[in-house]
Design a protein around this motif. Structure first.
Motif, PDB file in Angstrom:
ATOM      1  N   TYR B 211      -5.561  -6.638   6.231  1.00 25.85           N
ATOM      2  CA  TYR B 211      -6.300  -5.399   5.868  1.00 25.85           C
ATOM      3  C   TYR B 211      -6.770  -4.365   6.962  1.00 25.85           C
ATOM      4  N   SER B 214      -3.824  -2.950   8.399  1.00 23.48           N
ATOM      5  CA  SER B 214      -3.160  -1.702   7.594  1.00 23.48           C
ATOM      6  C   SER B 214      -4.139  -0.307   7.529  1.00 23.48           C
ATOM      7  N   ALA B 218      -1.432   5.247  12.629  1.00 24.70           N
ATOM      8  CA  ALA B 218       0.202   4.995  12.444  1.00 24.70           C
ATOM      9  C   ALA B 218       0.733   4.736  14.025  1.00 24.70           C
ATOM     10  N   GLU B 238       6.607  -5.334   4.787  1.00 19.32           N
ATOM     11  CA  GLU B 238       6.683  -3.890   4.190  1.00 19.32           C
ATOM     12  C   GLU B 238       6.753  -3.801   2.849  1.00 19.32           C
ATOM     13  N   PHE B 241       3.178  -3.849   1.546  1.00 17.56           N
ATOM     14  CA  PHE B 241       2.555  -3.103   2.333  1.00 17.56           C
ATOM     15  C   PHE B 241       1.184  -2.725   1.604  1.00 17.56           C
ATOM     16  N   VAL B 242      -0.008  -2.785   2.707  1.00 24.89           N
ATOM     17  CA  VAL B 242      -1.313  -2.259   1.735  1.00 24.89           C
ATOM     18  C   VAL B 242      -1.714  -1.005   2.389  1.00 24.89           C
ATOM     19  N   SER B 243      -2.097  -0.088   1.487  1.00 19.18           N
ATOM     20  CA  SER B 243      -2.436   1.052   1.922  1.00 19.18           C
ATOM     21  C   SER B 243      -3.952   1.175   2.519  1.00 19.18           C
ATOM     22  N   ILE B 244      -4.462   2.099   2.916  1.00 21.95           N
ATOM     23  CA  ILE B 244      -5.830   2.026   3.588  1.00 21.95           C
ATOM     24  C   ILE B 244      -6.822   2.125   2.595  1.00 21.95           C
ATOM     25  N   ASN B 245      -6.565   2.861   1.459  1.00 22.85           N
ATOM     26  CA  ASN B 245      -7.632   2.758   0.489  1.00 22.85           C
ATOM     27  C   ASN B 245      -7.630   1.329  -0.355  1.00 22.85           C
ATOM     28  N   ARG B 246      -6.533   0.798  -0.353  1.00 21.76           N
ATOM     29  CA  ARG B 246      -6.662  -0.770  -0.810  1.00 21.76           C
ATOM     30  C   ARG B 246      -6.971  -1.581   0.004  1.00 21.76           C
TER      31      ARG B 246
END
Lengths: 312, 280
Positions: B211, B214, B218, B238, B241-246
Protein backbone atom coordinates in the motif's frame (compact mmCIF):
# COMPACT_ATOMS: atom_id res chain seq x y z
CA UNK A 1 -19.47 -7.41 59.41
CA UNK A 2 -18.42 -4.58 57.07
CA UNK A 3 -17.12 -6.64 54.19
CA UNK A 4 -14.40 -4.89 52.17
CA UNK A 5 -13.14 -7.81 50.13
CA UNK A 6 -15.32 -10.76 49.24
CA UNK A 7 -14.22 -13.86 47.36
CA UNK A 8 -16.78 -16.42 46.28
CA UNK A 9 -15.55 -19.82 45.05
CA UNK A 10 -12.52 -18.02 43.73
CA UNK A 11 -10.06 -20.13 41.76
CA UNK A 12 -7.12 -19.31 39.59
CA UNK A 13 -5.05 -21.74 37.63
CA UNK A 14 -2.16 -21.33 35.23
CA UNK A 15 -2.26 -24.22 32.80
CA UNK A 16 -2.42 -27.29 34.98
CA UNK A 17 -1.15 -25.58 38.11
CA UNK A 18 -3.80 -24.48 40.57
CA UNK A 19 -2.65 -21.30 42.28
CA UNK A 20 -5.85 -20.61 44.18
CA UNK A 21 -8.46 -23.23 44.84
CA UNK A 22 -12.11 -22.47 45.55
CA UNK A 23 -11.52 -19.69 48.03
CA UNK A 24 -14.55 -18.14 49.71
CA UNK A 25 -13.91 -15.47 52.29
CA UNK A 26 -15.28 -12.17 53.52
CA UNK A 27 -12.60 -9.78 54.72
CA UNK A 28 -13.64 -6.89 56.96
CA UNK A 29 -12.00 -3.46 57.25
CA UNK A 30 -8.85 -3.02 59.32
CA UNK A 31 -5.40 -4.50 59.06
CA UNK A 32 -5.42 -8.13 58.00
CA UNK A 33 -2.36 -10.34 57.67
CA UNK A 34 -2.22 -12.74 54.75
CA UNK A 35 0.10 -15.40 55.99
CA UNK A 36 1.54 -18.29 54.04
CA UNK A 37 4.81 -19.77 52.78
CA UNK A 38 6.25 -18.79 49.42
CA UNK A 39 4.11 -20.04 46.57
CA UNK A 40 1.04 -20.51 48.78
CA UNK A 41 -1.16 -18.25 46.68
CA UNK A 42 -0.86 -14.93 48.57
CA UNK A 43 0.29 -12.90 45.57
CA UNK A 44 -2.26 -14.58 43.32
CA UNK A 45 -5.04 -13.65 45.72
CA UNK A 46 -3.81 -10.05 45.85
CA UNK A 47 -3.51 -9.82 42.07
CA UNK A 48 -7.01 -11.17 41.66
CA UNK A 49 -8.22 -8.56 44.14
CA UNK A 50 -6.48 -5.85 42.11
CA UNK A 51 -7.90 -7.10 38.84
CA UNK A 52 -4.47 -7.96 37.46
CA UNK A 53 -5.76 -11.51 36.98
CA UNK A 54 -9.10 -12.67 35.76
CA UNK A 55 -10.52 -15.43 37.99
CA UNK A 56 -10.56 -18.85 36.35
CA UNK A 57 -13.67 -19.56 38.39
CA UNK A 58 -15.75 -17.67 40.92
CA UNK A 59 -15.53 -13.97 41.62
CA UNK A 60 -13.88 -11.39 43.81
CA UNK A 61 -15.45 -8.10 44.84
CA UNK A 62 -13.76 -5.11 46.43
CA UNK A 63 -16.18 -2.75 48.18
CA UNK A 64 -18.93 -4.62 46.33
CA UNK A 65 -17.51 -4.15 42.83
CA UNK A 66 -15.42 -6.24 40.46
CA UNK A 67 -11.97 -4.66 40.26
CA UNK A 68 -10.79 -5.79 36.82
CA UNK A 69 -10.86 -2.96 34.26
CA UNK A 70 -12.84 -0.85 36.70
CA UNK A 71 -11.16 2.59 36.91
CA UNK A 72 -13.55 3.83 39.61
CA UNK A 73 -12.58 0.92 41.84
CA UNK A 74 -8.86 1.11 40.99
CA UNK A 75 -8.74 4.72 42.19
CA UNK A 76 -9.53 3.38 45.67
CA UNK A 77 -6.86 0.68 45.64
CA UNK A 78 -3.18 0.87 46.49
CA UNK A 79 -0.67 -1.87 45.72
CA UNK A 80 2.90 -2.45 46.78
CA UNK A 81 4.19 -5.41 44.71
CA UNK A 82 6.59 -7.95 46.11
CA UNK A 83 9.09 -7.76 43.26
CA UNK A 84 11.19 -4.77 42.23
CA UNK A 85 9.75 -3.44 39.00
CA UNK A 86 11.25 -0.11 37.97
CA UNK A 87 12.47 1.82 35.00
CA UNK A 88 15.94 2.10 36.48
CA UNK A 89 17.09 5.25 34.67
CA UNK A 90 14.39 7.54 35.99
CA UNK A 91 14.44 9.18 39.42
CA UNK A 92 12.22 8.27 42.35
CA UNK A 93 10.51 11.64 42.01
CA UNK A 94 9.73 11.10 38.37
CA UNK A 95 8.47 7.55 38.96
CA UNK A 96 6.05 8.76 41.59
CA UNK A 97 5.08 11.87 39.64
CA UNK A 98 3.86 9.92 36.61
CA UNK A 99 2.00 7.41 38.75
CA UNK A 100 0.32 10.31 40.55
CA UNK A 101 -0.67 11.72 37.16
CA UNK A 102 -2.05 8.33 36.13
CA UNK A 103 -4.03 8.36 39.38
CA UNK A 104 -5.86 11.37 38.00
CA UNK A 105 -4.09 14.31 39.64
CA UNK A 106 -3.09 17.38 37.67
CA UNK A 107 0.57 18.38 37.47
CA UNK A 108 0.47 20.72 40.47
CA UNK A 109 -1.37 18.33 42.78
CA UNK A 110 0.77 15.39 41.63
CA UNK A 111 3.91 17.33 42.46
CA UNK A 112 2.56 18.33 45.87
CA UNK A 113 1.62 14.76 46.77
CA UNK A 114 4.92 13.36 45.58
CA UNK A 115 6.97 15.86 47.59
CA UNK A 116 4.82 15.17 50.64
CA UNK A 117 5.14 11.41 50.44
CA UNK A 118 8.87 11.57 49.71
CA UNK A 119 9.29 13.70 52.79
CA UNK A 120 7.25 11.22 54.84
CA UNK A 121 9.50 8.38 53.65
CA UNK A 122 12.68 10.44 54.18
CA UNK A 123 13.57 10.24 50.50
CA UNK A 124 13.69 13.97 49.70
CA UNK A 125 17.45 14.13 49.59
CA UNK A 126 17.76 11.36 46.99
CA UNK A 127 14.58 12.03 45.07
CA UNK A 128 16.27 13.18 41.86
CA UNK A 129 18.80 10.32 41.79
CA UNK A 130 18.14 7.47 39.33
CA UNK A 131 16.34 4.52 40.90
CA UNK A 132 19.24 2.30 39.75
CA UNK A 133 21.39 3.92 42.45
CA UNK A 134 18.90 3.24 45.27
CA UNK A 135 19.50 0.65 47.97
CA UNK A 136 17.02 -2.19 48.46
CA UNK A 137 15.42 -0.32 51.36
CA UNK A 138 15.02 2.88 49.34
CA UNK A 139 13.44 0.99 46.47
CA UNK A 140 11.04 -0.60 48.92
CA UNK A 141 10.13 2.82 50.30
CA UNK A 142 9.44 4.14 46.81
CA UNK A 143 7.15 1.17 46.13
CA UNK A 144 5.29 1.82 49.35
CA UNK A 145 5.06 5.53 48.61
CA UNK A 146 3.37 4.91 45.26
CA UNK A 147 0.91 2.55 46.96
CA UNK A 148 -0.44 5.15 49.35
CA UNK A 149 0.19 8.58 47.81
CA UNK A 150 -3.24 8.73 46.16
CA UNK A 151 -4.94 8.05 49.50
CA UNK A 152 -6.60 4.73 48.64
CA UNK A 153 -9.12 3.10 50.98
CA UNK A 154 -7.94 -0.48 50.41
CA UNK A 155 -4.19 -1.14 50.37
CA UNK A 156 -2.48 -4.37 49.37
CA UNK A 157 1.07 -4.79 50.63
CA UNK A 158 2.76 -7.87 49.18
CA UNK A 159 5.69 -8.85 51.41
CA UNK A 160 6.50 -5.19 52.14
CA UNK A 161 9.19 -5.94 54.73
CA UNK A 162 11.48 -7.71 52.26
CA UNK A 163 14.81 -5.97 52.11
CA UNK A 164 14.11 -3.38 54.78
CA UNK A 165 16.64 -2.75 57.52
CA UNK A 166 15.41 -2.84 61.15
CA UNK A 167 14.81 0.92 61.44
CA UNK A 168 12.94 1.02 58.12
CA UNK A 169 10.85 -1.92 59.31
CA UNK A 170 9.96 -0.07 62.48
CA UNK A 171 9.01 2.94 60.42
CA UNK A 172 6.82 0.80 58.19
CA UNK A 173 5.13 -0.90 61.15
CA UNK A 174 4.35 2.56 62.50
CA UNK A 175 3.03 3.73 59.15
CA UNK A 176 0.78 0.69 58.71
CA UNK A 177 -0.65 1.25 62.17
CA UNK A 178 -1.32 4.92 61.34
CA UNK A 179 -3.04 3.96 58.07
CA UNK A 180 -5.06 1.35 59.92
CA UNK A 181 -6.14 3.89 62.52
CA UNK A 182 -7.34 6.12 59.67
CA UNK A 183 -9.91 3.45 58.83
CA UNK A 184 -8.14 2.03 55.80
CA UNK A 185 -8.27 -1.64 54.95
CA UNK A 186 -4.79 -3.10 54.65
CA UNK A 187 -4.08 -6.60 53.43
CA UNK A 188 -0.53 -7.31 54.46
CA UNK A 189 1.04 -10.46 53.06
CA UNK A 190 4.02 -12.16 54.63
CA UNK A 191 5.51 -15.56 55.27
CA UNK A 192 6.83 -14.47 58.66
CA UNK A 193 4.35 -14.66 61.51
CA UNK A 194 6.01 -12.20 63.87
CA UNK A 195 6.01 -9.52 61.14
CA UNK A 196 2.27 -9.84 60.81
CA UNK A 197 1.87 -9.90 64.58
CA UNK A 198 3.44 -6.46 64.83
CA UNK A 199 0.60 -4.81 62.97
CA UNK A 200 -2.47 -6.95 63.40
CA UNK A 201 -4.02 -9.71 65.46
CA UNK A 202 -6.17 -10.94 62.57
CA UNK A 203 -4.69 -13.24 59.97
CA UNK A 204 -5.69 -15.34 57.03
CA UNK A 205 -3.66 -18.50 56.70
CA UNK A 206 -3.19 -19.56 53.12
CA UNK A 207 -1.44 -22.66 51.91
CA UNK A 208 -1.35 -24.52 48.62
CA UNK A 209 -3.99 -22.22 47.17
CA UNK A 210 -6.47 -22.77 49.99
CA UNK A 211 -7.52 -20.68 52.95
CA UNK A 212 -6.69 -22.84 55.95
CA UNK A 213 -7.84 -20.47 58.62
CA UNK A 214 -9.04 -16.95 59.28
CA UNK A 215 -8.74 -15.78 62.85
CA UNK A 216 -6.65 -14.33 65.63
CA UNK A 217 -2.85 -14.55 65.74
CA UNK A 218 -2.77 -15.95 69.28
CA UNK A 219 -4.76 -18.98 68.11
CA UNK A 220 -2.18 -19.59 65.41
CA UNK A 221 0.55 -19.19 68.01
CA UNK A 222 -1.15 -21.83 70.16
CA UNK A 223 -1.14 -24.19 67.23
CA UNK A 224 2.55 -23.55 66.70
CA UNK A 225 3.23 -24.20 70.40
CA UNK A 226 1.20 -27.38 70.39
CA UNK A 227 2.15 -29.04 67.18
CA UNK A 228 4.79 -31.80 67.39
CA UNK A 229 8.24 -30.43 66.62
CA UNK A 230 11.27 -32.10 65.17
CA UNK A 231 14.55 -31.33 66.98
CA UNK A 232 18.00 -32.28 65.75
CA UNK A 233 20.77 -32.55 68.39
CA UNK A 234 24.44 -32.62 67.37
CA UNK A 235 26.58 -34.64 69.76
CA UNK A 236 29.63 -36.89 69.99
CA UNK A 237 27.65 -39.24 72.27
CA UNK A 238 24.48 -40.00 70.33
CA UNK A 239 23.74 -43.24 72.19
CA UNK A 240 23.99 -41.56 75.62
CA UNK A 241 21.77 -38.69 74.53
CA UNK A 242 19.36 -41.17 73.02
CA UNK A 243 19.11 -43.06 76.30
CA UNK A 244 18.54 -39.92 78.36
CA UNK A 245 15.92 -38.44 76.06
CA UNK A 246 13.98 -41.65 75.61
CA UNK A 247 12.57 -41.25 79.10
CA UNK A 248 11.00 -37.84 78.42
CA UNK A 249 7.24 -38.51 78.13
CA UNK A 250 6.82 -35.61 75.68
CA UNK A 251 9.13 -37.17 73.15
CA UNK A 252 7.21 -39.34 70.74
CA UNK A 253 10.13 -40.72 68.76
CA UNK A 254 13.91 -40.78 68.97
CA UNK A 255 16.47 -41.92 66.44
CA UNK A 256 20.22 -41.50 66.25
CA UNK A 257 23.03 -41.45 63.73
CA UNK A 258 26.83 -41.20 64.08
CA UNK A 259 26.87 -37.63 65.34
CA UNK A 260 23.26 -36.57 65.81
CA UNK A 261 20.03 -37.49 67.51
CA UNK A 262 16.63 -36.64 66.04
CA UNK A 263 13.59 -36.38 68.27
CA UNK A 264 9.92 -35.47 67.84
CA UNK A 265 8.31 -33.73 70.79
CA UNK A 266 4.71 -32.77 71.51
CA UNK A 267 5.80 -30.10 74.00
CA UNK A 268 8.90 -28.34 72.72
CA UNK A 269 9.12 -25.94 75.69
CA UNK A 270 9.31 -28.75 78.25
CA UNK A 271 11.67 -30.76 76.10
CA UNK A 272 14.09 -27.85 75.67
CA UNK A 273 13.97 -27.29 79.42
CA UNK A 274 14.70 -30.96 80.02
CA UNK A 275 17.65 -30.91 77.60
CA UNK A 276 19.08 -27.83 79.32
CA UNK A 277 18.79 -29.51 82.72
CA UNK A 278 20.62 -32.58 81.41
CA UNK A 279 23.42 -30.38 80.09
CA UNK A 280 23.73 -28.42 83.35
CA UNK A 281 23.77 -31.63 85.37
CA UNK A 282 26.51 -32.88 83.03
CA UNK A 283 24.50 -35.96 82.15
CA UNK A 284 24.93 -35.35 78.44
CA UNK A 285 27.30 -33.39 76.28
CA UNK A 286 25.99 -31.83 73.11
CA UNK A 287 27.42 -29.53 70.45
CA UNK A 288 24.16 -27.87 69.37
CA UNK A 289 20.48 -28.42 68.96
CA UNK A 290 17.94 -26.87 66.63
CA UNK A 291 14.33 -27.14 65.56
CA UNK A 292 14.33 -28.61 62.09
CA UNK A 293 10.83 -27.46 61.23
CA UNK A 294 10.21 -24.29 63.20
CA UNK A 295 8.61 -22.38 60.38
CA UNK A 296 5.20 -21.71 58.95
CA UNK A 297 5.53 -24.51 56.46
CA UNK A 298 5.43 -27.08 59.24
CA UNK A 299 2.52 -25.31 60.92
CA UNK A 300 0.59 -25.37 57.68
CA UNK A 301 1.35 -29.04 57.17
CA UNK A 302 0.25 -29.63 60.73
CA UNK A 303 -3.00 -27.75 60.12
CA UNK A 304 -3.67 -29.83 57.04
CA UNK A 305 -2.88 -33.03 58.93
CA UNK A 306 -5.44 -32.24 61.61
CA UNK A 307 -8.07 -31.58 58.91
CA UNK A 308 -8.92 -28.01 59.61
CA UNK A 309 -10.02 -26.53 56.34
CA UNK A 310 -11.71 -23.41 57.74
CA UNK A 311 -12.08 -21.57 61.04
CA UNK A 312 -10.00 -21.94 64.15
CA UNK B 1 -21.66 11.71 32.75
CA UNK B 2 -20.46 11.36 29.13
CA UNK B 3 -18.63 14.69 29.37
CA UNK B 4 -16.89 13.66 32.57
CA UNK B 5 -15.87 10.31 31.03
CA UNK B 6 -14.59 12.07 27.90
CA UNK B 7 -12.65 14.53 30.04
CA UNK B 8 -11.14 11.71 32.05
CA UNK B 9 -10.09 9.91 28.84
CA UNK B 10 -8.59 13.13 27.50
CA UNK B 11 -6.59 13.64 30.71
CA UNK B 12 -5.38 10.03 30.63
CA UNK B 13 -4.40 10.43 26.98
CA UNK B 14 -2.48 13.62 27.75
CA UNK B 15 -0.66 11.99 30.68
CA UNK B 16 0.19 8.91 28.64
CA UNK B 17 1.43 11.06 25.75
CA UNK B 18 3.61 13.30 27.93
CA UNK B 19 4.96 10.35 29.89
CA UNK B 20 5.86 8.36 26.76
CA UNK B 21 7.41 11.45 25.14
CA UNK B 22 9.62 12.25 28.14
CA UNK B 23 10.78 8.67 28.47
CA UNK B 24 11.37 8.09 24.74
CA UNK B 25 13.44 11.24 24.23
CA UNK B 26 15.89 10.12 26.91
CA UNK B 27 16.39 6.63 25.60
CA UNK B 28 19.62 5.51 23.93
CA UNK B 29 17.58 3.98 21.14
CA UNK B 30 16.19 7.43 20.31
CA UNK B 31 19.75 8.68 19.80
CA UNK B 32 20.52 5.57 17.72
CA UNK B 33 17.45 6.09 15.55
CA UNK B 34 18.27 9.80 15.16
CA UNK B 35 21.67 8.82 13.78
CA UNK B 36 20.21 6.12 11.51
CA UNK B 37 17.59 8.56 10.22
CA UNK B 38 20.13 11.08 9.04
CA UNK B 39 22.69 8.56 7.79
CA UNK B 40 21.17 8.40 4.27
CA UNK B 41 22.13 12.08 3.92
CA UNK B 42 25.70 10.86 3.62
CA UNK B 43 24.94 8.83 0.48
CA UNK B 44 24.42 11.81 -1.88
CA UNK B 45 27.50 13.40 -0.37
CA UNK B 46 29.63 10.31 -1.01
CA UNK B 47 28.23 9.82 -4.49
CA UNK B 48 29.02 13.44 -5.34
CA UNK B 49 32.49 13.09 -3.89
CA UNK B 50 33.42 9.93 -5.75
CA UNK B 51 31.79 10.60 -9.09
CA UNK B 52 31.58 13.95 -10.74
CA UNK B 53 29.03 12.87 -13.31
CA UNK B 54 26.89 10.12 -11.77
CA UNK B 55 25.10 12.27 -9.26
CA UNK B 56 24.60 15.19 -11.64
CA UNK B 57 23.00 12.82 -14.14
CA UNK B 58 21.03 10.61 -11.76
CA UNK B 59 20.48 12.80 -8.71
CA UNK B 60 16.73 12.55 -8.90
CA UNK B 61 16.82 8.78 -9.15
CA UNK B 62 19.18 8.55 -6.18
CA UNK B 63 16.87 10.71 -4.07
CA UNK B 64 13.85 8.62 -5.08
CA UNK B 65 15.68 5.39 -4.25
CA UNK B 66 16.81 6.72 -0.89
CA UNK B 67 13.26 7.73 -0.02
CA UNK B 68 11.66 4.50 -1.16
CA UNK B 69 14.23 1.84 -0.32
CA UNK B 70 15.89 3.40 2.69
CA UNK B 71 13.39 5.67 4.41
CA UNK B 72 10.06 4.03 3.66
CA UNK B 73 11.01 0.37 3.28
CA UNK B 74 13.70 0.23 5.95
CA UNK B 75 13.77 3.17 8.36
CA UNK B 76 9.98 3.37 8.84
CA UNK B 77 9.70 -0.23 10.13
CA UNK B 78 12.92 0.24 12.14
CA UNK B 79 11.47 3.32 13.84
CA UNK B 80 8.29 1.37 14.57
CA UNK B 81 10.31 -1.45 16.11
CA UNK B 82 12.70 0.71 18.12
CA UNK B 83 10.44 3.51 19.27
CA UNK B 84 7.06 1.76 19.21
CA UNK B 85 7.42 -1.92 19.94
CA UNK B 86 10.45 -1.80 22.25
CA UNK B 87 8.91 1.07 24.23
CA UNK B 88 5.83 -1.01 24.97
CA UNK B 89 7.83 -4.16 25.51
CA UNK B 90 10.07 -2.44 28.04
CA UNK B 91 7.03 -1.78 30.23
CA UNK B 92 5.76 -5.34 29.84
CA UNK B 93 9.10 -7.11 30.36
CA UNK B 94 10.18 -5.02 33.34
CA UNK B 95 6.65 -5.46 34.72
CA UNK B 96 6.37 -1.74 35.42
CA UNK B 97 3.12 -2.18 33.56
CA UNK B 98 1.54 -3.55 36.74
CA UNK B 99 1.75 -0.08 38.31
CA UNK B 100 -0.17 1.26 35.37
CA UNK B 101 -2.72 -1.55 35.36
CA UNK B 102 -3.53 -0.84 39.01
CA UNK B 103 -4.16 2.83 38.23
CA UNK B 104 -7.55 4.20 37.20
CA UNK B 105 -6.36 4.91 33.67
CA UNK B 106 -8.26 4.17 30.48
CA UNK B 107 -6.38 1.56 28.48
CA UNK B 108 -7.64 3.12 25.26
CA UNK B 109 -6.23 6.50 26.28
CA UNK B 110 -2.96 4.94 27.39
CA UNK B 111 -2.41 3.14 24.09
CA UNK B 112 -3.45 6.14 22.02
CA UNK B 113 -1.33 8.57 24.06
CA UNK B 114 1.72 6.39 23.62
CA UNK B 115 1.00 5.93 19.94
CA UNK B 116 0.76 9.67 19.36
CA UNK B 117 4.05 10.19 21.22
CA UNK B 118 5.72 7.45 19.14
CA UNK B 119 4.32 8.92 15.94
CA UNK B 120 5.42 12.48 16.67
CA UNK B 121 8.97 11.46 17.61
CA UNK B 122 9.45 9.07 14.69
CA UNK B 123 7.71 11.47 12.27
CA UNK B 124 10.14 14.19 13.32
CA UNK B 125 13.10 11.90 12.60
CA UNK B 126 11.65 10.73 9.29
CA UNK B 127 10.75 14.25 8.08
CA UNK B 128 14.13 15.64 9.12
CA UNK B 129 15.94 12.76 7.40
CA UNK B 130 14.06 13.16 4.12
CA UNK B 131 14.43 16.93 4.26
CA UNK B 132 18.20 16.80 4.78
CA UNK B 133 18.57 14.15 2.09
CA UNK B 134 16.55 16.31 -0.30
CA UNK B 135 18.61 19.37 0.59
CA UNK B 136 21.89 17.56 0.00
CA UNK B 137 20.55 16.26 -3.32
CA UNK B 138 19.58 19.80 -4.29
CA UNK B 139 23.01 21.13 -3.40
CA UNK B 140 24.95 18.33 -5.05
CA UNK B 141 22.70 16.81 -7.65
CA UNK B 142 20.26 17.51 -10.42
CA UNK B 143 17.18 18.17 -8.28
CA UNK B 144 15.94 21.71 -8.18
CA UNK B 145 14.47 23.45 -5.22
CA UNK B 146 11.29 24.31 -7.09
CA UNK B 147 7.62 23.34 -6.86
CA UNK B 148 8.21 19.98 -8.53
CA UNK B 149 11.14 19.10 -6.31
CA UNK B 150 9.50 20.19 -3.06
CA UNK B 151 6.27 18.48 -4.06
CA UNK B 152 8.20 15.24 -4.63
CA UNK B 153 9.83 15.58 -1.22
CA UNK B 154 6.51 16.25 0.48
CA UNK B 155 4.90 13.26 -1.22
CA UNK B 156 7.63 10.99 0.08
CA UNK B 157 7.29 12.53 3.53
CA UNK B 158 3.55 11.78 3.38
CA UNK B 159 4.13 8.16 2.37
CA UNK B 160 6.78 7.85 5.08
CA UNK B 161 4.35 9.11 7.72
CA UNK B 162 1.69 6.68 6.48
CA UNK B 163 4.29 3.92 6.83
CA UNK B 164 5.10 5.01 10.39
CA UNK B 165 1.41 4.89 11.30
CA UNK B 166 0.84 1.45 9.81
CA UNK B 167 4.07 -0.15 11.04
CA UNK B 168 3.62 1.56 14.42
CA UNK B 169 0.12 0.19 14.94
CA UNK B 170 1.30 -3.33 14.09
CA UNK B 171 4.26 -2.90 16.48
CA UNK B 172 1.96 -1.78 19.29
CA UNK B 173 -0.31 -4.77 18.84
CA UNK B 174 2.67 -7.15 18.74
CA UNK B 175 4.15 -5.52 21.85
CA UNK B 176 1.00 -5.91 23.88
CA UNK B 177 -0.36 -9.18 22.52
CA UNK B 178 2.46 -11.69 22.16
CA UNK B 179 5.42 -12.93 24.15
CA UNK B 180 8.33 -12.47 21.74
CA UNK B 181 7.29 -9.42 19.79
CA UNK B 182 10.72 -8.22 18.74
CA UNK B 183 11.51 -11.46 16.92
CA UNK B 184 8.01 -11.47 15.44
CA UNK B 185 8.37 -7.83 14.38
CA UNK B 186 11.71 -8.42 12.65
CA UNK B 187 10.35 -11.49 10.85
CA UNK B 188 7.21 -9.64 9.84
CA UNK B 189 8.76 -6.37 8.71
CA UNK B 190 12.02 -7.59 7.23
CA UNK B 191 11.13 -11.16 6.31
CA UNK B 192 7.52 -11.49 5.30
CA UNK B 193 7.16 -7.94 3.90
CA UNK B 194 10.14 -8.36 1.60
CA UNK B 195 9.38 -11.94 0.64
CA UNK B 196 5.70 -11.38 -0.10
CA UNK B 197 6.55 -8.61 -2.51
CA UNK B 198 8.61 -11.00 -4.58
CA UNK B 199 5.96 -13.69 -4.66
CA UNK B 200 3.74 -13.49 -7.71
CA UNK B 201 0.09 -13.34 -6.81
CA UNK B 202 -1.82 -11.68 -4.06
CA UNK B 203 0.43 -12.41 -1.05
CA UNK B 204 1.64 -8.82 -1.11
CA UNK B 205 -1.86 -7.64 -0.24
CA UNK B 206 -1.00 -8.77 3.29
CA UNK B 207 1.91 -6.36 3.55
CA UNK B 208 2.12 -2.68 4.44
CA UNK B 209 4.68 -2.19 1.69
CA UNK B 210 2.15 -2.95 -1.05
CA UNK B 211 0.00 0.00 0.00
CA UNK B 212 2.93 2.32 0.61
CA UNK B 213 4.34 1.47 -2.82
CA UNK B 214 1.05 2.37 -4.45
CA UNK B 215 1.28 5.83 -2.92
CA UNK B 216 4.71 6.52 -4.39
CA UNK B 217 4.96 9.32 -6.94
CA UNK B 218 4.45 8.04 -10.48
CA UNK B 219 7.92 8.88 -11.77
CA UNK B 220 9.62 6.45 -9.46
CA UNK B 221 9.58 3.57 -11.89
CA UNK B 222 12.74 1.98 -10.60
CA UNK B 223 10.80 0.34 -7.82
CA UNK B 224 9.69 -2.28 -10.35
CA UNK B 225 13.31 -3.20 -11.11
CA UNK B 226 13.41 -6.05 -8.68
CA UNK B 227 15.95 -8.81 -8.87
CA UNK B 228 13.27 -11.42 -9.33
CA UNK B 229 10.37 -10.37 -11.44
CA UNK B 230 8.35 -12.81 -13.44
CA UNK B 231 6.02 -11.95 -16.26
CA UNK B 232 3.18 -13.57 -14.36
CA UNK B 233 4.09 -11.68 -11.20
CA UNK B 234 4.16 -8.31 -12.96
CA UNK B 235 0.91 -9.06 -14.70
CA UNK B 236 -0.78 -9.99 -11.44
CA UNK B 237 0.59 -6.96 -9.66
CA UNK B 238 -0.80 -4.72 -12.34
CA UNK B 239 -4.03 -6.66 -12.31
CA UNK B 240 -4.34 -6.20 -8.56
CA UNK B 241 -3.26 -2.61 -8.68
CA UNK B 242 -4.17 -0.57 -5.60
CA UNK B 243 -5.13 3.07 -6.03
CA UNK B 244 -3.84 5.75 -3.66
CA UNK B 245 -7.28 6.22 -2.14
CA UNK B 246 -7.70 2.52 -1.57
CA UNK B 247 -4.21 2.31 -0.08
CA UNK B 248 -4.96 5.18 2.31
CA UNK B 249 -8.24 3.61 3.40
CA UNK B 250 -6.53 0.23 3.91
CA UNK B 251 -3.76 1.77 5.99
CA UNK B 252 -6.28 3.71 8.06
CA UNK B 253 -8.48 0.67 8.68
CA UNK B 254 -5.56 -1.62 9.52
CA UNK B 255 -4.16 1.00 11.90
CA UNK B 256 -7.50 1.18 13.71
CA UNK B 257 -7.72 -2.62 13.86
CA UNK B 258 -4.19 -3.06 15.21
CA UNK B 259 -4.55 -0.28 17.77
CA UNK B 260 -7.88 -1.78 18.87
CA UNK B 261 -6.09 -5.10 19.27
CA UNK B 262 -3.53 -3.36 21.51
CA UNK B 263 -6.28 -1.87 23.66
CA UNK B 264 -7.99 -5.27 23.81
CA UNK B 265 -4.73 -6.94 24.91
CA UNK B 266 -4.17 -4.30 27.55
CA UNK B 267 -7.64 -4.86 28.95
CA UNK B 268 -7.79 -8.63 28.86
CA UNK B 269 -4.27 -9.99 28.90
CA UNK B 270 -2.60 -10.98 32.16
CA UNK B 271 0.82 -9.39 32.23
CA UNK B 272 2.22 -11.04 35.34
CA UNK B 273 2.79 -14.58 36.45
CA UNK B 274 3.34 -15.82 39.98
CA UNK B 275 5.68 -18.36 41.42
CA UNK B 276 3.13 -21.01 42.12
CA UNK B 277 3.64 -24.11 44.18
CA UNK B 278 -0.02 -25.06 43.82
CA UNK B 279 -1.27 -28.57 43.34
CA UNK B 280 -2.33 -30.09 40.09
Amino acid sequence: MDCQIEAVDLSKWFGEVVALNNVSIQIPSGIIGLLGPNGAGKSTFIKLALGLYKPSKGKILILGEKPRNNPRMLSQLGYCPEMDHFVEEISGYEFLYWLARYSGFDAKEAKRRVLEILDKFKMTEKMYDPIATYSKGMRQRIKLAQAIMHDPSVIFLDEPMNGLDPSAREELFRLINILGSQGKTILFSSHVLHEVERVTDTVILIYNGRILAFGKVREIRDLIQNHPRKVVIKTFEPKKVYNQLSIDPNITSVSFDTDEVTIHTTDPTSTFKYINELIIEDKISILSYRCADEDLQSVFQYLISIHMPKGL
Amino acid sequence: MITSRAKSIYLDLKTSFLHALTITLRRDRFILMSIISVLPVMIPIFVALFSKTLFRENGLEIFVKLCEQVYIHTIAPLLALFLGLIGIREEVDSLTIIYLLTRPVSKFAWVLGRFIAYFLVSAFLMVMGIFFTFTSCVILGSIHFDTTGVSLMLQYMGVGLAGLIAYGAISFSLGTAINHPIIAGVILFFGWEKLANYIPGIADFWTVQKYLDSMFPALATQRYNRAVVSVLGSFQKELYFVSINRALVTIFISTVIFLALSVFSMRYREFTKDRVVGSK
